[in-house]
Design an enzyme around this catalytic site. Structure first.
Site, PDB file in Angstrom:
ATOM      1  N   ARG A  62     -22.861 -13.001  18.145  1.00  0.00           N
ATOM      2  CA  ARG A  62     -24.152 -13.651  17.877  1.00  0.00           C
ATOM      3  C   ARG A  62     -24.330 -14.911  18.727  1.00  0.00           C
ATOM      4  O   ARG A  62     -25.408 -15.202  19.204  1.00  0.00           O
ATOM      5  CB  ARG A  62     -24.231 -14.038  16.400  1.00  0.00           C
ATOM      6  CG  ARG A  62     -24.341 -12.851  15.476  1.00  0.00           C
ATOM      7  CD  ARG A  62     -24.823 -13.342  14.126  1.00  0.00           C
ATOM      8  NE  ARG A  62     -24.839 -12.264  13.166  1.00  0.00           N
ATOM      9  CZ  ARG A  62     -23.888 -12.061  12.245  1.00  0.00           C
ATOM     10  NH1 ARG A  62     -22.853 -12.879  12.170  1.00  0.00           N
ATOM     11  NH2 ARG A  62     -23.983 -11.068  11.399  1.00  0.00           N
ATOM     12  N   LYS A 171     -11.242  -1.827   9.095  1.00  0.00           N
ATOM     13  CA  LYS A 171     -11.380  -1.880   7.660  1.00  0.00           C
ATOM     14  C   LYS A 171     -12.186  -3.127   7.271  1.00  0.00           C
ATOM     15  O   LYS A 171     -12.288  -4.018   8.105  1.00  0.00           O
ATOM     16  CB  LYS A 171     -10.013  -1.888   6.984  1.00  0.00           C
ATOM     17  CG  LYS A 171      -9.180  -3.133   7.315  1.00  0.00           C
ATOM     18  CD  LYS A 171      -7.889  -3.114   6.565  1.00  0.00           C
ATOM     19  CE  LYS A 171      -8.079  -3.727   5.202  1.00  0.00           C
ATOM     20  NZ  LYS A 171      -7.348  -4.967   5.005  1.00  0.00           N
ATOM     21  N   LYS A 205       2.018   1.479  13.566  1.00  0.00           N
ATOM     22  CA  LYS A 205       3.348   0.867  13.581  1.00  0.00           C
ATOM     23  C   LYS A 205       4.373   1.902  14.038  1.00  0.00           C
ATOM     24  O   LYS A 205       4.360   3.043  13.587  1.00  0.00           O
ATOM     25  CB  LYS A 205       3.712   0.326  12.189  1.00  0.00           C
ATOM     26  CG  LYS A 205       2.919  -0.932  11.814  1.00  0.00           C
ATOM     27  CD  LYS A 205       3.359  -1.481  10.477  1.00  0.00           C
ATOM     28  CE  LYS A 205       2.393  -2.552   9.967  1.00  0.00           C
ATOM     29  NZ  LYS A 205       2.631  -3.871  10.493  1.00  0.00           N
ATOM     30  N   GLU A 239       4.521  -8.794   0.740  1.00  0.00           N
ATOM     31  CA  GLU A 239       4.262  -9.895   1.673  1.00  0.00           C
ATOM     32  C   GLU A 239       4.748 -11.194   1.057  1.00  0.00           C
ATOM     33  O   GLU A 239       4.667 -11.378  -0.165  1.00  0.00           O
ATOM     34  CB  GLU A 239       2.764 -10.012   1.951  1.00  0.00           C
ATOM     35  CG  GLU A 239       2.190  -8.813   2.655  1.00  0.00           C
ATOM     36  CD  GLU A 239       0.770  -9.086   3.100  1.00  0.00           C
ATOM     37  OE1 GLU A 239       0.591  -9.496   4.243  1.00  0.00           O
ATOM     38  OE2 GLU A 239      -0.149  -8.916   2.278  1.00  0.00           O
ATOM     39  N   ASP A 258      -7.344  -4.126  -0.528  1.00  0.00           N
ATOM     40  CA  ASP A 258      -6.826  -4.698   0.716  1.00  0.00           C
ATOM     41  C   ASP A 258      -5.616  -3.920   1.238  1.00  0.00           C
ATOM     42  O   ASP A 258      -5.458  -3.756   2.447  1.00  0.00           O
ATOM     43  CB  ASP A 258      -6.421  -6.158   0.456  1.00  0.00           C
ATOM     44  CG  ASP A 258      -6.070  -6.914   1.720  1.00  0.00           C
ATOM     45  OD1 ASP A 258      -6.848  -6.816   2.687  1.00  0.00           O
ATOM     46  OD2 ASP A 258      -5.018  -7.593   1.744  1.00  0.00           O
ATOM     47  N   HIS A 263      -3.376   1.208   3.466  1.00  0.00           N
ATOM     48  CA  HIS A 263      -2.039   1.255   4.074  1.00  0.00           C
ATOM     49  C   HIS A 263      -1.019   2.004   3.196  1.00  0.00           C
ATOM     50  O   HIS A 263      -0.287   2.877   3.660  1.00  0.00           O
ATOM     51  CB  HIS A 263      -1.502  -0.162   4.323  1.00  0.00           C
ATOM     52  CG  HIS A 263      -2.465  -1.055   5.049  1.00  0.00           C
ATOM     53  ND1 HIS A 263      -3.261  -0.604   6.056  1.00  0.00           N
ATOM     54  CD2 HIS A 263      -2.750  -2.377   4.916  1.00  0.00           C
ATOM     55  CE1 HIS A 263      -3.999  -1.604   6.527  1.00  0.00           C
ATOM     56  NE2 HIS A 263      -3.704  -2.689   5.842  1.00  0.00           N
ATOM     57  N   LYS A 362       1.080 -10.074  -2.644  1.00  0.00           N
ATOM     58  CA  LYS A 362       1.271 -11.286  -1.839  1.00  0.00           C
ATOM     59  C   LYS A 362       2.207 -12.216  -2.596  1.00  0.00           C
ATOM     60  O   LYS A 362       2.362 -12.108  -3.809  1.00  0.00           O
ATOM     61  CB  LYS A 362      -0.074 -11.961  -1.582  1.00  0.00           C
ATOM     62  CG  LYS A 362      -1.005 -11.090  -0.753  1.00  0.00           C
ATOM     63  CD  LYS A 362      -1.860 -11.899   0.193  1.00  0.00           C
ATOM     64  CE  LYS A 362      -2.818 -11.034   0.977  1.00  0.00           C
ATOM     65  NZ  LYS A 362      -2.266 -10.506   2.232  1.00  0.00           N
TER      66      LYS A 362
HETATM   67  C1  BG6 Z   1      -4.233  -6.355   6.359  1.00  0.00           C
HETATM   68  C2  BG6 Z   1      -4.595  -7.073   5.085  1.00  0.00           C
HETATM   69  O1  BG6 Z   1      -4.871  -5.112   6.420  1.00  0.00           O
HETATM   70  O2  BG6 Z   1      -2.825  -6.147   6.405  1.00  0.00           O
HETATM   71  C3  BG6 Z   1      -3.835  -8.384   4.965  1.00  0.00           C
HETATM   72  O3  BG6 Z   1      -5.988  -7.331   5.068  1.00  0.00           O
HETATM   73  C4  BG6 Z   1      -2.353  -8.156   5.130  1.00  0.00           C
HETATM   74  O4  BG6 Z   1      -4.106  -9.016   3.717  1.00  0.00           O
HETATM   75  C5  BG6 Z   1      -2.075  -7.349   6.391  1.00  0.00           C
HETATM   76  O5  BG6 Z   1      -1.723  -9.427   5.210  1.00  0.00           O
HETATM   77  C6  BG6 Z   1      -0.616  -6.975   6.477  1.00  0.00           C
HETATM   78  O6  BG6 Z   1      -0.364  -6.390   7.725  1.00  0.00           O
HETATM   79  P1  BG6 Z   1       1.072  -6.456   8.389  1.00  0.00           P
HETATM   80  O7  BG6 Z   1       0.932  -5.641   9.629  1.00  0.00           O
HETATM   81  O8  BG6 Z   1       1.371  -7.906   8.638  1.00  0.00           O
HETATM   82  O9  BG6 Z   1       2.021  -5.870   7.391  1.00  0.00           O
END
Ligand code: BG6
Length: 512
Positions: A62, A171, A205, A239, A258, A263, A362
């Site tokens: 933008r 996403k 990955k 995480e 998320d 994933h 998290k």
């Molecule tokens: C993202 C999420 O898709 O994946 C994040 O939105 C998350 O919240 C991240 O931290 C984790 O990815 P990776 O590759 O660091 O495991």
């Protein structure tokens, strides 16, 4: 491709993954993902001579930004985020072909200007260019971008040829089944499915791809990969970080949207699917969809199949950290989950009766993504009845990150004159065997999209199958925002209430 020298790694490989001449257009060019992931990925592809000789990059956003300033911004992103050091020799020829175009996502005139620019670059290259539209914006503008790509004719450039337009969609792919379906319909109104690449970066990955190799290139696992030998499967995507500066986004999302819906479900699908008839994209995606459709609906409420919680104040890396509701941008009354666990039943011939436990969160004890197959204990009682025999169930664990590799847990005799046993581990480590400079997920995914290989991307019906399972859970939480919402101290392995999911079947969570 003759004029593009091969990277030494590729020499000897019979299949050169050559992309046709391409112009990549990034919508959301000033965003975080562009700087952290996309530009470093393109830089590293350039380093490995994997970009086509005619390669152009257009940032679309933008804010008006002169080309020179955009190029400087990209240089800085590479210096900060690339896994390799910045080298002008690698980047200058890409930077020369990098441009910026300012415009609104809902402004048809801006897409007309984009079309003119692409035509000009094509004339300059003297050959047809594939347009790869990378939608890396907030989801609120997915629709106008897609519609304008349709209305401007950009979506149909060179349709039916090797350089037909393609679109990559980041996403979140919807927030429930209805919105995912709507998004799929919008896409289908503009692009044909082979032109569409829905990203789940976990599929890029290295170790996730290795899962397919481990399962199907080795004869020893597949005969055991079923309800006769497997006791349970645990998938952990943990995480250590909190929500950081992404509170605004995360409040509207939560852990299930998320991390779980995308994933974690992808890891499950690859672990549990049937062997595909080939390594072709459609063959693999067909098997994933079949698997996702065999999952039984999840029971919510007390004694059900799901647990959710928020992190409380605690420790991360030995330092005190605040709880979720004290983070910036988070309402003190928030009921958004930062942890979720699921007990999944797959009702098919292979897996009936084998529970799959999935969890993500998290601010857990450490960053680790792992898939663990726990086998049944051997029959008979040869080594039992005394404390000399310390035995554990055989477990095959794939460490997806950070310490990539796999481990088999076996029982062995402790050296000595009397027979004593102890569980031992056999390790394979990527870093030890192959060195540690593994490509980032986005390198593989950007290259695959340019080449037109959809194997590591999600098909429309796959995302809908996953949302079909998850949406009733989200709806029940929305109806009763606090029911069953637990807490866990930052730095722990999650809430007490999640222990009940495996415990009800006589299992317990691993501490990976
Ligand atoms: C993202 C999420 O898709 O994946 C994040 O939105 C998350 O919240 C991240 O931290 C984790 O990815 P990776 O590759 O660091 O495991």
């Amino acid at each position: 491709m003759a004029d593009s020298p091969r990277h030494p790694f590729l020499q000897g490989l019979s299949i050169y993954r050559g992309a046709p001449p391409t112009v990549v257009v990034i919508f959301g060019a000033s965003g975080d993902l562009t700087a952290r992931k996309l530009i470093p990925a393109i830089y590293n592809l350039s380093h490995d001579n994997l970009l086509p000789p005619d390669f152009y990059l257009i940032g679309f956003g933008r804010k008006p930004v002169p080309d020179e300033e955009f190029r400087r911004h990209m240089d800085a992103a590479i210096k900060e985020f690339s896994r390799r050091e910045f080298s002008p020799q690698v980047w200058d020829h890409v930077a020369r072909n990098t441009f910026y175009l300012a415009g609104g996502y809902d402004e048809p005139g801006a897409f007309e200007r984009l079309r003119v620019l692409i035509d000009k670059l094509e004339a300059q290259a003297g050959r047809e260019l594939q347009s790869l539209f990378y939608v890396s914006t907030p989801p609120t503008v997915f629709r106008p971008i897609l519609e304008n790509l349709g209305a401007s004719g950009l979506a149909r450039r060179h349709l039916g040829t090797a350089v037909q337009s393609k679109v990559v969609i980041e996403k979140p792919f919807g927030r429930d089944l209805t919105s995912a379906r709507e998004l799929n319909q919008t896409i289908a109104g503009v692009f044909q499915e082979p032109q569409v690449f829905r990203i789940d970066h976990y599929l890029g990955k290295e170790t996730v791809q290795d899962l397919l190799v481990q399962r199907f290139a080795n004869a020893i696992f597949e005969p055991l990969w079923n309800r006769n030998y497997v006791e349970c499967v645990q998938i952990t995507v943990a995480e250590e970080v909190g929500v950081g500066a992404r509170g605004g986004y995360y409040e509207q999302s939560g852990c299930v949207r998320d991390m779980i819906q995308n994933h974690t479900m992808q890891l499950l699908a690859l672990t549990a699917m049937e062997p595909p008839v080939s390594l072709d994209a459609e063959a693999i995606r067909d098997e994933k969809v079949k698997l996702l459709k065999a999952i039984q609906p999840l029971a919510t409420g007390p004694g059900g199949d799901v647990a959710r919680a928020q992190y409380l104040a605690g420790l991360a890396g030995g330092q005190p950290v605040p709880g979720y509701v004290q983070e910036e941008g988070i309402s003190p009354q928030s009921a958004t989950e930062t942890y979720a666990a699921l007990r999944i039943a797959i009702n098919n011939w292979r897996w009936a009766g084998v529970p799959f436990y999935l969890r993500s969160g998290k601010r857990l004890a450490r960053r680790v993504t792992e898939i663990a197959i726990q086998f049944k204990c051997p029959p008979g009682a040869l080594f039992a009845g005394t404390d000399r025999f310390d035995l554990a169930a055989n477990t095959l664990a794939f460490q997806i990150q950070p310490d990539e590799g796999s481990t088999v847990l076996l029982n062995a005799k402790i050296p000595g004159l009397e027979t004593r046993t102890q569980p031992v581990k056999m390790h394979f480590r990527y870093a030890t065997t192959f060195g540690s400079n593994t490509p980032e997920a986005y390198e593989r995914l950007v290259l695959d999209a340019m080449v037109g290989d959809g194997t590591l991307f999600i098909r429309g019906d796959e995302t809908e199958a996953s949302w079909r399972l998850i949406t009733p859970v989200l709806e029940s939480w929305q109806a009763q925002p606090r029911e069953g919402l637990d807490g866990y101290p930052a730095g722990s392995w999650g809430p007490q209430s999640a222990e009940a999911l495996p415990a009800a079947r006589g299992h317990e969570w691993r501490k990976p």
